[in-house]
Design a protein around this motif. Structure first.
Motif, PDB file in Angstrom:
ATOM      1  N   GLU A   1      -5.804  -3.257 -14.308  1.00  0.00           N
ATOM      2  CA  GLU A   1      -5.642  -3.084 -12.868  1.00  0.00           C
ATOM      3  C   GLU A   1      -6.118  -4.344 -12.149  1.00  0.00           C
ATOM      4  N   ASP A   2      -5.388  -5.434 -12.314  1.00  0.00           N
ATOM      5  CA  ASP A   2      -5.739  -6.656 -11.614  1.00  0.00           C
ATOM      6  C   ASP A   2      -4.626  -7.014 -10.648  1.00  0.00           C
ATOM      7  N   ALA A   3      -4.888  -8.026  -9.841  1.00  0.00           N
ATOM      8  CA  ALA A   3      -3.947  -8.381  -8.784  1.00  0.00           C
ATOM      9  C   ALA A   3      -2.594  -8.810  -9.338  1.00  0.00           C
ATOM     10  N   THR A   4      -2.607  -9.536 -10.442  1.00  0.00           N
ATOM     11  CA  THR A   4      -1.347 -10.012 -11.027  1.00  0.00           C
ATOM     12  C   THR A   4      -0.502  -8.854 -11.515  1.00  0.00           C
ATOM     13  N   GLU A   5      -1.144  -7.922 -12.216  1.00  0.00           N
ATOM     14  CA  GLU A   5      -0.411  -6.772 -12.734  1.00  0.00           C
ATOM     15  C   GLU A   5       0.073  -5.881 -11.594  1.00  0.00           C
ATOM     16  N   THR A   6      -0.751  -5.701 -10.585  1.00  0.00           N
ATOM     17  CA  THR A   6      -0.350  -4.890  -9.435  1.00  0.00           C
ATOM     18  C   THR A   6       0.861  -5.491  -8.743  1.00  0.00           C
ATOM     19  N   ALA A   7       0.865  -6.811  -8.564  1.00  0.00           N
ATOM     20  CA  ALA A   7       2.007  -7.480  -7.938  1.00  0.00           C
ATOM     21  C   ALA A   7       3.268  -7.316  -8.776  1.00  0.00           C
TER      22      ALA A   7
ATOM     23  N   GLU B   1       0.821  -1.209   0.000  1.00  0.00           N
ATOM     24  CA  GLU B   1       0.000   0.000   0.000  1.00  0.00           C
ATOM     25  C   GLU B   1       0.859   1.266   0.000  1.00  0.00           C
ATOM     26  N   ALA B   2       2.100   1.167   0.485  1.00  0.00           N
ATOM     27  CA  ALA B   2       2.971   2.342   0.538  1.00  0.00           C
ATOM     28  C   ALA B   2       3.683   2.593  -0.788  1.00  0.00           C
ATOM     29  N   LEU B   3       3.653   1.630  -1.694  1.00  0.00           N
ATOM     30  CA  LEU B   3       4.348   1.766  -2.969  1.00  0.00           C
ATOM     31  C   LEU B   3       3.496   2.554  -3.966  1.00  0.00           C
ATOM     32  N   PRO B   4       4.125   3.365  -4.810  1.00  0.00           N
ATOM     33  CA  PRO B   4       3.374   4.186  -5.773  1.00  0.00           C
ATOM     34  C   PRO B   4       2.961   3.390  -7.012  1.00  0.00           C
ATOM     35  N   VAL B   5       2.204   2.323  -6.787  1.00  0.00           N
ATOM     36  CA  VAL B   5       1.788   1.474  -7.907  1.00  0.00           C
ATOM     37  C   VAL B   5       0.932   2.268  -8.894  1.00  0.00           C
ATOM     38  N   ALA B   6      -0.005   3.062  -8.372  1.00  0.00           N
ATOM     39  CA  ALA B   6      -0.861   3.857  -9.256  1.00  0.00           C
ATOM     40  C   ALA B   6      -0.031   4.863 -10.047  1.00  0.00           C
ATOM     41  N   GLY B   7       0.967   5.459  -9.397  1.00  0.00           N
ATOM     42  CA  GLY B   7       1.822   6.408 -10.098  1.00  0.00           C
ATOM     43  C   GLY B   7       2.618   5.749 -11.199  1.00  0.00           C
ATOM     44  N   LEU B   8       3.122   4.547 -10.946  1.00  0.00           N
ATOM     45  CA  LEU B   8       3.861   3.835 -11.985  1.00  0.00           C
ATOM     46  C   LEU B   8       2.934   3.434 -13.123  1.00  0.00           C
ATOM     47  N   ARG B   9       1.718   3.008 -12.785  1.00  0.00           N
ATOM     48  CA  ARG B   9       0.762   2.638 -13.819  1.00  0.00           C
ATOM     49  C   ARG B   9       0.472   3.843 -14.732  1.00  0.00           C
ATOM     50  N   THR B  10       0.282   4.998 -14.127  1.00  0.00           N
ATOM     51  CA  THR B  10       0.035   6.213 -14.908  1.00  0.00           C
ATOM     52  C   THR B  10       1.254   6.584 -15.739  1.00  0.00           C
ATOM     53  N   HIS B  11       2.434   6.476 -15.145  1.00  0.00           N
ATOM     54  CA  HIS B  11       3.667   6.798 -15.859  1.00  0.00           C
ATOM     55  C   HIS B  11       3.856   5.897 -17.075  1.00  0.00           C
ATOM     56  N   LEU B  12       3.594   4.639 -16.927  1.00  0.00           N
ATOM     57  CA  LEU B  12       3.732   3.707 -18.038  1.00  0.00           C
ATOM     58  C   LEU B  12       2.694   3.977 -19.121  1.00  0.00           C
ATOM     59  N   ARG B  13       1.508   4.327 -18.723  1.00  0.00           N
ATOM     60  CA  ARG B  13       0.440   4.617 -19.677  1.00  0.00           C
ATOM     61  C   ARG B  13       0.812   5.830 -20.521  1.00  0.00           C
ATOM     62  N   LEU B  14       1.372   6.865 -19.875  1.00  0.00           N
ATOM     63  CA  LEU B  14       1.768   8.065 -20.600  1.00  0.00           C
ATOM     64  C   LEU B  14       2.981   7.800 -21.481  1.00  0.00           C
ATOM     65  N   GLY B  15       3.875   6.935 -20.986  1.00  0.00           N
ATOM     66  CA  GLY B  15       5.121   6.688 -21.708  1.00  0.00           C
ATOM     67  C   GLY B  15       4.971   5.781 -22.906  1.00  0.00           C
ATOM     68  N   THR B  16       4.019   4.851 -22.843  1.00  0.00           N
ATOM     69  CA  THR B  16       3.939   3.854 -23.905  1.00  0.00           C
ATOM     70  C   THR B  16       2.620   3.878 -24.658  1.00  0.00           C
TER      71      THR B  16
ATOM     72  N   SER C   1      15.449   2.313  13.256  1.00  0.00           N
ATOM     73  CA  SER C   1      14.487   2.596  12.185  1.00  0.00           C
ATOM     74  C   SER C   1      15.039   3.715  11.321  1.00  0.00           C
ATOM     75  N   ALA C   2      14.818   3.600  10.014  1.00  0.00           N
ATOM     76  CA  ALA C   2      15.302   4.617   9.084  1.00  0.00           C
ATOM     77  C   ALA C   2      14.294   4.793   7.962  1.00  0.00           C
ATOM     78  N   GLY C   3      14.333   5.961   7.350  1.00  0.00           N
ATOM     79  CA  GLY C   3      13.454   6.225   6.215  1.00  0.00           C
ATOM     80  C   GLY C   3      12.896   7.639   6.263  1.00  0.00           C
ATOM     81  N   PHE C   4      12.529   8.156   5.095  1.00  0.00           N
ATOM     82  CA  PHE C   4      11.957   9.498   5.025  1.00  0.00           C
ATOM     83  C   PHE C   4      10.545   9.534   5.596  1.00  0.00           C
ATOM     84  N   GLY C   5       9.833   8.413   5.531  1.00  0.00           N
ATOM     85  CA  GLY C   5       8.487   8.368   6.062  1.00  0.00           C
ATOM     86  C   GLY C   5       7.806   7.072   5.684  1.00  0.00           C
ATOM     87  N   ALA C   6       6.608   6.868   6.221  1.00  0.00           N
ATOM     88  CA  ALA C   6       5.873   5.624   5.986  1.00  0.00           C
ATOM     89  C   ALA C   6       5.043   5.670   4.714  1.00  0.00           C
ATOM     90  N   VAL C   7       4.854   6.853   4.138  1.00  0.00           N
ATOM     91  CA  VAL C   7       4.047   6.990   2.922  1.00  0.00           C
ATOM     92  C   VAL C   7       4.902   7.581   1.813  1.00  0.00           C
TER      93      VAL C   7
END
Length: 205
Positions: free
Chosen positions: A33-39, A12-27, A140-146
């Motif tokens: 948007e199914d479970a297999t593609e999301t994984a 849920e913290a990964l930008p899956v929707a952002g990557l999906r949009t980026h790929l759509r614009l790029g190609t 613990s390390a990281g810029f944030g949880a989201v």
């Protein structure tokens, strides 16, 4: 030194929707948007994040790590190999025979730094490490949880690299290539890896 990642970012913290949009614009191709593609997209994102983190020493999404050391590099302060460190949860000393002593939290602290955070003593020295033993630091390390907490240039670099992995899937020869645009985006975050610290390792029984 041995560094172990104890937790991983949830999907849920990964930008899956952002990557999906980026790929759509790029190609120009629609992506189901199914479970297999999301994984699959999550896998490309995790690979891209790991690559960016390895090249910068910066942890993008918050998680927990354990660092094991044969001894402190310098008892006046132990550099930590990742940044930004948000908290040190526990410092333990193992005598090598299985007896573990948890160092009192009031005897050590975190010195935050974006390049070289450190575990520092509250007194003169960090706890002594026996000759046959080792020290373990859980932090613990990281810029944030989201994803919104990740700096924009690093976030964009991840999307570019994940898209490259998506487009090059199946071609193992390109798997380790980092595009110039990605390298340019992460350049200012790269730090010279000086894990050795300030002094010379000194075992103290």
């Amino acid at each position: 030194m041995m560094l172990v990642e104890l937790t991983a970012p949830p999907i849920e913290a990964l930008p899956v929707a952002g990557l999906r949009t980026h790929l759509r614009l790029g190609t120009g191709f629609e992506i189901a948007e199914d479970a297999t593609e999301t994984a699959a997209l999550a896998g490309f994102l995790r690979a891209a994040i790991a690559t960016i983190e390895a090249r910068t020493g910066k942890v993008l999404l918050a998680r927990q790590f354990r660092l094991r050391l044969d001894d402190w590099r310098d008892p006046e302060g132990q550099p930590l190999p990742l940044a930004p460190v948000t908290a040190i949860e526990r410092v333990e000393i193992d005598d090598g025979a299985g007896r573990i002593t948890v160092a009192a939290p009031d005897t050590w602290g975190l010195q935050p730094d974006m390049q070289r955070p450190m575990l520092v003593p509250r007194g003169a020295w960090l706890p002594g490490v026996p000759d046959a033993g080792f020290a373990t630091v859980t932090f613990s390390a990281g810029f944030g949880a989201v994803w919104d907490a990740v700096p924009d240039d690093l976030a964009h670099a991840v999307l570019l690299l994940a898209a490259r992995y998506y487009e090059d899937r199946g071609f193992e020869g390109n798997a380790l290539a980092v595009p110039f645009g990605v390298s340019a985006l992460i350049e200012r975050w790269r730090a010279v890896r000086v894990l050795g610290g300030r002094g010379v390792s000194r075992k103290r029984a």
